[in-house]
Design an enzyme around this catalytic site. Structure first.
Site, PDB file in Angstrom:
ATOM      1  N   CYS A 111     -13.976   8.976   4.133  1.00  0.00           N
ATOM      2  CA  CYS A 111     -14.114   8.146   3.962  1.00  0.00           C
ATOM      3  C   CYS A 111     -15.615   7.671   3.198  1.00  0.00           C
ATOM      4  O   CYS A 111     -15.863   6.790   2.445  1.00  0.00           O
ATOM      5  CB  CYS A 111     -12.878   7.012   3.726  1.00  0.00           C
ATOM      6  SG  CYS A 111     -10.900   8.034   3.870  1.00  0.00           S
ATOM      7  N   HIS A 247     -14.791   1.042   0.363  1.00  0.00           N
ATOM      8  CA  HIS A 247     -13.351   2.135   0.127  1.00  0.00           C
ATOM      9  C   HIS A 247     -12.127   0.889   0.103  1.00  0.00           C
ATOM     10  O   HIS A 247     -12.106  -0.044   0.469  1.00  0.00           O
ATOM     11  CB  HIS A 247     -13.957   2.532   1.252  1.00  0.00           C
ATOM     12  CG  HIS A 247     -12.669   3.626   1.547  1.00  0.00           C
ATOM     13  ND1 HIS A 247     -12.676   4.493   0.863  1.00  0.00           N
ATOM     14  CD2 HIS A 247     -11.617   4.001   2.816  1.00  0.00           C
ATOM     15  CE1 HIS A 247     -11.050   5.159   1.249  1.00  0.00           C
ATOM     16  NE2 HIS A 247     -10.806   5.000   2.157  1.00  0.00           N
ATOM     17  N   ASN A 277      -6.036   5.309  -2.751  1.00  0.00           N
ATOM     18  CA  ASN A 277      -7.325   6.319  -2.028  1.00  0.00           C
ATOM     19  C   ASN A 277      -7.489   7.215  -2.024  1.00  0.00           C
ATOM     20  O   ASN A 277      -7.409   8.327  -1.359  1.00  0.00           O
ATOM     21  CB  ASN A 277      -7.131   5.321  -0.314  1.00  0.00           C
ATOM     22  CG  ASN A 277      -8.266   6.342   1.113  1.00  0.00           C
ATOM     23  OD1 ASN A 277      -9.074   6.625   0.645  1.00  0.00           O
ATOM     24  ND2 ASN A 277      -8.125   5.828   2.058  1.00  0.00           N
TER      25      ASN A 277
HETATM   26  N1  COA Z   1       8.006   3.122   2.244  1.00  0.00           N
HETATM   27  C1  COA Z   1       9.161   2.050   2.821  1.00  0.00           C
HETATM   28  N2  COA Z   1       9.055   1.770   4.212  1.00  0.00           N
HETATM   29  C2  COA Z   1       7.968   2.548   4.351  1.00  0.00           C
HETATM   30  C3  COA Z   1       6.560   3.425   4.159  1.00  0.00           C
HETATM   31  C4  COA Z   1       7.123   3.634   2.749  1.00  0.00           C
HETATM   32  N3  COA Z   1       6.450   4.698   2.027  1.00  0.00           N
HETATM   33  N4  COA Z   1       6.012   3.367   4.994  1.00  0.00           N
HETATM   34  C5  COA Z   1       6.810   2.875   6.180  1.00  0.00           C
HETATM   35  N5  COA Z   1       7.744   2.478   5.953  1.00  0.00           N
HETATM   36  C6  COA Z   1       8.518   1.863   6.675  1.00  0.00           C
HETATM   37  C7  COA Z   1       8.149   2.169   8.437  1.00  0.00           C
HETATM   38  O1  COA Z   1       9.695   3.491   8.574  1.00  0.00           O
HETATM   39  C8  COA Z   1       8.750   0.805   9.243  1.00  0.00           C
HETATM   40  O2  COA Z   1       9.984   1.304   9.255  1.00  0.00           O
HETATM   41  P1  COA Z   1      10.055   0.561  10.803  1.00  0.00           P
HETATM   42  O3  COA Z   1      10.287  -1.239  11.620  1.00  0.00           O
HETATM   43  O4  COA Z   1      11.901   0.459  10.210  1.00  0.00           O
HETATM   44  O5  COA Z   1      10.144   1.310  11.540  1.00  0.00           O
HETATM   45  C9  COA Z   1       8.319  -0.099   7.960  1.00  0.00           C
HETATM   46  O6  COA Z   1       7.284   0.437   6.762  1.00  0.00           O
HETATM   47  C10 COA Z   1       6.514  -0.648   8.855  1.00  0.00           C
HETATM   48  O7  COA Z   1       6.308  -0.077   8.622  1.00  0.00           O
HETATM   49  P2  COA Z   1       3.595  -0.570   9.568  1.00  0.00           P
HETATM   50  O8  COA Z   1       3.967   1.632   9.345  1.00  0.00           O
HETATM   51  O9  COA Z   1       4.414  -0.876  11.101  1.00  0.00           O
HETATM   52  O10 COA Z   1       3.518  -1.292   8.521  1.00  0.00           O
HETATM   53  P3  COA Z   1       2.367  -1.832   8.237  1.00  0.00           P
HETATM   54  O11 COA Z   1       2.476  -2.761   8.126  1.00  0.00           O
HETATM   55  O12 COA Z   1       1.631  -1.448   9.170  1.00  0.00           O
HETATM   56  O13 COA Z   1       1.876  -1.320   7.278  1.00  0.00           O
HETATM   57  C11 COA Z   1      -0.103   0.862   6.653  1.00  0.00           C
HETATM   58  C12 COA Z   1       1.214   0.380   7.288  1.00  0.00           C
HETATM   59  C13 COA Z   1       0.131   2.222   6.199  1.00  0.00           C
HETATM   60  C14 COA Z   1       0.346  -0.118   4.938  1.00  0.00           C
HETATM   61  C15 COA Z   1      -0.758  -0.414   7.021  1.00  0.00           C
HETATM   62  O14 COA Z   1      -0.781  -0.025   8.550  1.00  0.00           O
HETATM   63  C16 COA Z   1      -2.118  -0.240   6.767  1.00  0.00           C
HETATM   64  O15 COA Z   1      -2.601   0.157   5.286  1.00  0.00           O
HETATM   65  N6  COA Z   1      -3.141   1.030   7.000  1.00  0.00           N
HETATM   66  C17 COA Z   1      -4.357   1.145   7.522  1.00  0.00           C
HETATM   67  C18 COA Z   1      -3.996   2.278   6.566  1.00  0.00           C
HETATM   68  C19 COA Z   1      -5.292   3.258   5.972  1.00  0.00           C
HETATM   69  O16 COA Z   1      -5.725   2.072   5.079  1.00  0.00           O
HETATM   70  N7  COA Z   1      -6.245   4.223   5.697  1.00  0.00           N
HETATM   71  C20 COA Z   1      -6.833   4.820   5.208  1.00  0.00           C
HETATM   72  C21 COA Z   1      -7.924   4.437   5.907  1.00  0.00           C
HETATM   73  S1  COA Z   1      -9.567   5.209   5.374  1.00  0.00           S
END
Ligand code: COA
Length: 320
Positions: A111, A247, A277
């Site tokens: 990215c 980004h 993204n």
């Molecule tokens: N729809 C519904 N539920 C979802 C889901 C989806 N698409 N994806 C994950 N979940 C659930 C998980 O299974 C988890 O359930 P549980 O609590 O029963 O285990 C719950 O949602 C929370 O998941 P978690 O991973 O803790 O969520 P989060 O608040 O950390 O958010 C992201 C997840 C990925 C949105 C967040 O971590 C993020 O934005 N990270 C940066 C990622 C990024 O930008 N990457 C690219 C960089 S270049």
């Protein structure tokens, strides 16, 4: 500084896929995706490829710059989703544009790919090795997603952005970049594994895997630090910056960066709501959106910042 952005272009696939459509494919909700990321829609390649979108974006950038492809002496494509292992996307792009005088190669900085490409183009110009460069970020991330992994596939989209960069007195005021391979396991996608008649494991296709929280923590810490560093390096106050083009990974990351830099969120244009993204494509596509909306005037100062797998990051202060 010797390099100025003189034209931008972008290309997106025809097929728009809303969060609602994803609800029909997997156990997710519009509310979850929107509240966790800000993303409402993304474009997914059906007829398009990484190269075809790079070509479209590049043609628009050349037209916007008002120059012909034969004037290019350097083509750099940032991509993690090339159509072919070789030849490079950049060489295919060179052929499609008939940019016969250009040296062309791809880079993989995920990215941060566009920022790394810009850095290389600027360094070539500083070294007297190029006068006019095309820097592209192009991705078809949809083919690298495990569409059964709802935590990752909902975040990404496909598309390409391009910028024409020309040697000039003003333009790129300064760039900083960095990498931390030790934290690379936070965001990975295997390529072809070792596969030959002398081993047993055979070939298999793997998909992108992400430790979302690790990437989130990295971004909210490193991005404001990197922007602060490039502002100091260029002796620029944050208040002098018209737009911070980051980004487009997650609206919460962007809000956190704005807060840490003590800058109003209105200075952080976004298109992640529409596009998701697009890895190396995100920054140049957003730059093209802002440019085509007529929001940039000569002399405006903007910050471009990319971060992602590697881990890699980079930020530039640019005078338009
Ligand atoms: N729809 C519904 N539920 C979802 C889901 C989806 N698409 N994806 C994950 N979940 C659930 C998980 O299974 C988890 O359930 P549980 O609590 O029963 O285990 C719950 O949602 C929370 O998941 P978690 O991973 O803790 O969520 P989060 O608040 O950390 O958010 C992201 C997840 C990925 C949105 C967040 O971590 C993020 O934005 N990270 C940066 C990622 C990024 O930008 N990457 C690219 C960089 S270049």
């Amino acid at each position: 500084m010797p390099a100025r952005i003189i034209g931008t272009g972008s290309a997106l696939p025809k097929k728009a896929v809303s969060n609602g459509e994803l609800e029909k494919l997997m156990d997710t909700t519009d509310e979850w995706i929107r509240s966790r990321t800000g993303i409402e829609n993304r474009y997914i390649a059906v007829e398009e490829t990484t190269t075809s979108m790079a070509v479209e974006a590049a043609k628009r950038a050349l037209e916007n710059a008002g120059i012909g492809a034969e004037e290019l002496d350097l083509i750099i494509v940032g991509t993690i989703s090339a159509d072919m292992c070789f030849p490079s996307t950049a060489c295919q792009l060179q052929d499609a544009l008939s940019a016969v005088h250009a040296t062309a190669f791809d880079i993989n900085a995920a990215c941060a790919g566009f920022l790394f490409g810009l850095t290389i183009a600027e360094a070539y110009m500083r070294a007297g090795m190029a006068r006019t460069a095309l820097v592209v970020g192009a991705e078809t991330l949809s083919k690298m997603m495990d569409w059964n992994d709802r935590s990752t596939c909902v975040l990404f989209g496909d598309g390409a952005g391009a910028a024409v960069v020309r040697k000039d007195e003003i333009g790129i005021d300064g760039i900083v970049q960095g990498s931390d391979g030790a934290r690379g396991s936070a965001l990975v996608c295997e390529n072809r594994l070792v596969n030959n008649p002398f081993i047993q494991n055979g070939n298999r296709i793997d998909y992108a895997k992400m430790d979302g929280q690790a990437v989130y923590k990295f971004a909210v810490k490193t991005v404001p630090q990197t922007i602060t560093e490039v502002l100091e390096k260029t002796k620029t106050e944050a208040g002098q910056i018209k737009y911070f083009l980051l980004h487009q990974a997650n609206i919460r990351i962007i809000e956190s960066v704005a807060k840490k830099l003590n800058q109003p969120i209105e200075k952080f244009p976004t298109n992640l709501q529409e596009c998701g993204n697009i890895s190396a494509g995100s920054v140049p596509i957003l730059l093209d959106f802002v440019n085509r909306e007529g929001k940039l005037e000569r002399g405006d100062k903007i910050v471009l910042a990319g971060f992602g797998a590697g881990l890699t990051w980079g930020a530039a202060v640019v005078t338009w």
